[in-house]
Design a protein around this motif. Structure first.
Motif, short mmCIF file in Angstrom:
data_model
loop_
_atom_site.label_atom_id
_atom_site.label_comp_id
_atom_site.label_asym_id
_atom_site.label_seq_id
_atom_site.Cartn_x
_atom_site.Cartn_y
_atom_site.Cartn_z
N VAL A 211 -25.24 -0.42 -17.06
CA VAL A 211 -26.24 -1.67 -16.74
C VAL A 211 -27.64 -1.32 -17.56
O VAL A 211 -27.97 -2.16 -18.32
N ASN A 212 -28.01 0.07 -17.23
CA ASN A 212 -29.26 0.33 -17.90
C ASN A 212 -29.22 0.34 -19.51
O ASN A 212 -30.37 -0.20 -20.36
N GLY A 213 -27.97 0.76 -20.05
CA GLY A 213 -27.91 0.54 -21.39
C GLY A 213 -27.72 -0.54 -22.09
O GLY A 213 -28.60 -0.93 -22.95
N LEU A 214 -27.14 -1.76 -21.29
CA LEU A 214 -27.35 -3.19 -21.89
C LEU A 214 -28.62 -3.61 -21.54
O LEU A 214 -29.10 -4.65 -22.25
N ARG A 215 -29.28 -3.26 -20.22
CA ARG A 215 -30.57 -3.96 -20.02
C ARG A 215 -31.66 -3.52 -21.17
O ARG A 215 -32.52 -4.20 -21.60
N TRP A 216 -31.46 -2.25 -21.93
CA TRP A 216 -32.35 -1.74 -22.94
C TRP A 216 -32.03 -2.65 -24.06
O TRP A 216 -33.07 -2.94 -24.84
N GLY A 220 -35.54 -3.73 -24.15
CA GLY A 220 -36.08 -2.46 -24.72
C GLY A 220 -36.62 -1.58 -24.04
O GLY A 220 -37.39 -0.54 -24.37
N SER A 221 -36.47 -1.73 -22.59
CA SER A 221 -36.69 -0.60 -21.55
C SER A 221 -35.79 -0.38 -20.48
O SER A 221 -35.10 -1.53 -20.23
N ALA A 222 -35.49 0.63 -20.16
CA ALA A 222 -34.49 0.73 -18.92
C ALA A 222 -34.75 2.12 -17.85
O ALA A 222 -35.70 2.70 -18.30
N ASP A 223 -34.35 2.25 -16.88
CA ASP A 223 -34.31 3.16 -15.93
C ASP A 223 -33.95 4.57 -16.61
O ASP A 223 -34.21 5.49 -16.20
N VAL A 224 -32.84 4.49 -17.35
CA VAL A 224 -32.41 5.78 -17.98
C VAL A 224 -32.47 5.69 -19.61
O VAL A 224 -32.27 4.48 -19.91
#
Lengths: 256, 315
Positions: A211-216, A220-224
């Motif tokens: 999820v965080n990969g796609l959100r990045w 351009g930012s994510a939890d991991v």
């Protein structure tokens, strides 16, 4: 000597893709409608009352997670049904007796499942614009990431469809494992919002990284770290390919 | 002549210990129709499965078209077709799309003219756009045959091709198999219907408990193992077989009113077989002054031979 049967791979690919259009109501309309309902409820209705997360409007924040929810579930389901149905009806004999190997089978079944998911993703992203405003910071990266995730989970679905010996088992993994993990994997929230120890527990959920990969790629930012997300996704892809190679080498669940 | 299919020492033991094939040796000649006869569970389908890639053999070698199937499976499979016993296909597909898929799966370029010819030959052309699920059982079976022939195989396996179909369709299928032979396709069929093997096969193999009991030309098998049974109705009942005919394999039946001859096969073949022996018997009866009023003579069928062989196997 024939080393690769391109026509065989194409025949499987086309048949599998046609199967999706033959069952368009179930394969395309239903997931688009379900995801749209999430956008309406969590994006348009509740989302307007929520604070921005990491500077991103809440309605837009949930777009990557919901997209991933659909991708994971549809890729897995499409590929698992694709291989399970001929096993169930006995039509698998045609595939097993044909001059097609692991490469052709995967390109056919997994390729079609992944393409179906990508078509769905495109429809969902277009539909989402009706309910929420979102941007995609790294569109090329987003496309590649979506392809990677679709392919990985289509491979996973293929393994599931080979393993399953009943329709119940076929739906257990998507419904009882993937769906809860995706919901708890930061689709609707940032894991930074969780108190300890739940934040650390959440990091054990592999879907968090997807999820965080796609959100990045969207914001351009994510939890991991994106590199951690990418590395884990590639590792998952490699594991699935290895398992399928073993399945074909041993004939597990395919040849008696 | 190099066999089109050469099976040596083929064994298959399933998990759980069931021995389905036990050191099977079998050679199939190009262009022949070979019938594999055997009771349920004899290993017929496992043997076909091993050649077609559905079953992993425990040991032994299979060579098709001179190539080892373990290594050159792509080349060999491209030239092999299989019609399975069960109606197993995507029943939601239209007929034409199903045969197009089969052709493509085996690596051949699309050729709708050829597929039209095939579907017309199988009386399926009018149903080309119909979903397979809407067809009758017999038509569905024809679709399976069409699928198996779509890639123009040189070697075709038919696993119980006429099981559960009506007499008319069965005869129709026989004609189609005959047409395949005329085109030079080698056909291996398994069947329960001895009549099927008797009317079509060039050679017959009998399998039981995973072992090939016998392989021979159909005619030679019937000559060698066939029996003649003659029932001679006597004008006057007798209480024992007269010495004049004691050299013949005869017994009294119906309380001495009938003389029953059972002979033929290997022992009498050199002397013209069972029928010639019955002619000799009647001459001997006349010479001994034994009058008779009727003769009923019957040759054993392939079915009798099959039953005898299988029962001998049991014993």
């Amino acid at each position: 000597m024939i080393r690769f049967n391109a026509r065989g791979a194409w025949a499987i690919f086309v048949r599998e893709l046609m199967r999706a259009f033959r069952t368009a109501l179930q394969s395309i309309i239903a997931p688009v409608l379900t995801t749209s309902l999430y956008f309406v409820v969590f994006g348009s209705a509740i989302g307007t009352q929520m604070n921005a997360v990491g500077g991103v409007n809440y309605g837009a924040f949930i777009v990557p997670g919901l997209l991933l929810l659909t991708l994971l579930s549809e890729s897995t389901t499409n590929a698992s049904f694709g291989i399970y149905m001929p096993r169930f009806t006995g039509a698998i004999y045609e595939l097993l007796s044909a001059p097609v190997g692991v490469a052709e089978t995967l390109i056919g079944f997994v390729g079609a499942a992944a393409v179906k998911s990508l078509i769905l993703a495109a429809i969902i992203l277009v539909t989402a614009t009706l309910f929420v405003d979102y941007t995609i910071a790294h569109p090329v990266f987003a496309l590649l990431y979506v392809i990677l995730v679709s392919a990985s989970f289509s491979l996973f679905g293929f393994i599931l469809g080979t393993w399953a010996d009943s329709f119940e088992k076929l739906s257990v993994v998507p419904m009882l494992i993937l769906m809860p993990l995706t919901f708890l994997g930061g689709t609707f929230y940032s894991i930074d919002m969780l108190p300890e120890p739940w934040r650390s527990v959440a990091l054990a959920n592999p879907i968090v990284y997807l999820v965080n990969g796609l959100r990045w790629t969207f914001y351009g930012s994510a939890d991991v770290s994106i590199w951690l997300s990418l590395g884990l996704t590639l590792a998952f892809l490699a594991i699935c390919i290895t398992v399928i190679a073993v399945i074909f080498r041993t004939g597990w669940r395919l040849r008696s | 002549m190099q066999p089109i299919l050469d099976i040596q020492g083929l064994s298959k033991t399933y998990r759980g210990g069931l021995v389905a094939l036990d050191h099977v040796d079998l050679q199939i000649r190009p262009g022949e129709i070979f019938a594999l006869l055997g009771p349920n569970g004899a290993g017929k389908t496992t043997l076909i499965g091993a050649v077609c890639g559905l079953v992993r053999p425990t040991s032994g070698t299979i060579r098709a078209f001179g190539k080892d199937l373990k290594h050159d499976w792509r080349e060999a499979r491209r030239r092999i077709g299989l019609v399975p016993q069960e109606i197993a296909t995507d029943i939601f597909e239209p007929v034409l799309r199903s045969v197009r898929f089969s052709r493509g799966l085996f690596g051949l370029p699309p050729d709708d003219a050829k597929l039209e010819e095939l579907l017309r030959a199988l009386s399926l052309w009018d149903k080309r756009d119909a979903q397979i699920r809407t067809l009758s059982g017999g038509m569905k079976r024809r679709v399976l045959i069409a699928n198996a022939l779509a890639h123009e195989p040189d070697l075709l396996f038919l696993d119980e091709p006429t099981a559960g179909v009506d007499v008319e369709l069965r005869r129709d299928m026989w004609k189609q198999i005959e047409a395949l032979r005329e085109r030079g396709t080698t056909v291996i069929l398994t069947t329960h219907y001895i009549e099927e093997a008797e009317s079509m096969a060039d050679r017959v193999g009998i399998i039981r408990d995973g072992r090939i009991l016998m392989v021979d030309e159909k005619a030679a098998m019937m000559e060698r193992l066939g029996r003649t049974e003659a029932r001679i109705t006597l004008a006057r009942p007798m209480d024992r077989v007269p010495d004049a005919i004691s050299r013949f394999p005869v017994t009294l039946a119906e309380g001495g009113a009938e003389l029953c001859y059972r002979g033929g096969g290997d022992g009498d073949a050199a002397h013209g077989g069972g029928k010639a022996a019955v002619a000799e018997l009647t001459k001997a009866l006349i010479a001994a002054g034994i009058d008779y009023s009727a003769i009923d003579i019957r040759e054993s069928s392939l079915e009798d031979i099959f039953v005898d062989l299988v029962e001998e196997g049991v014993a």
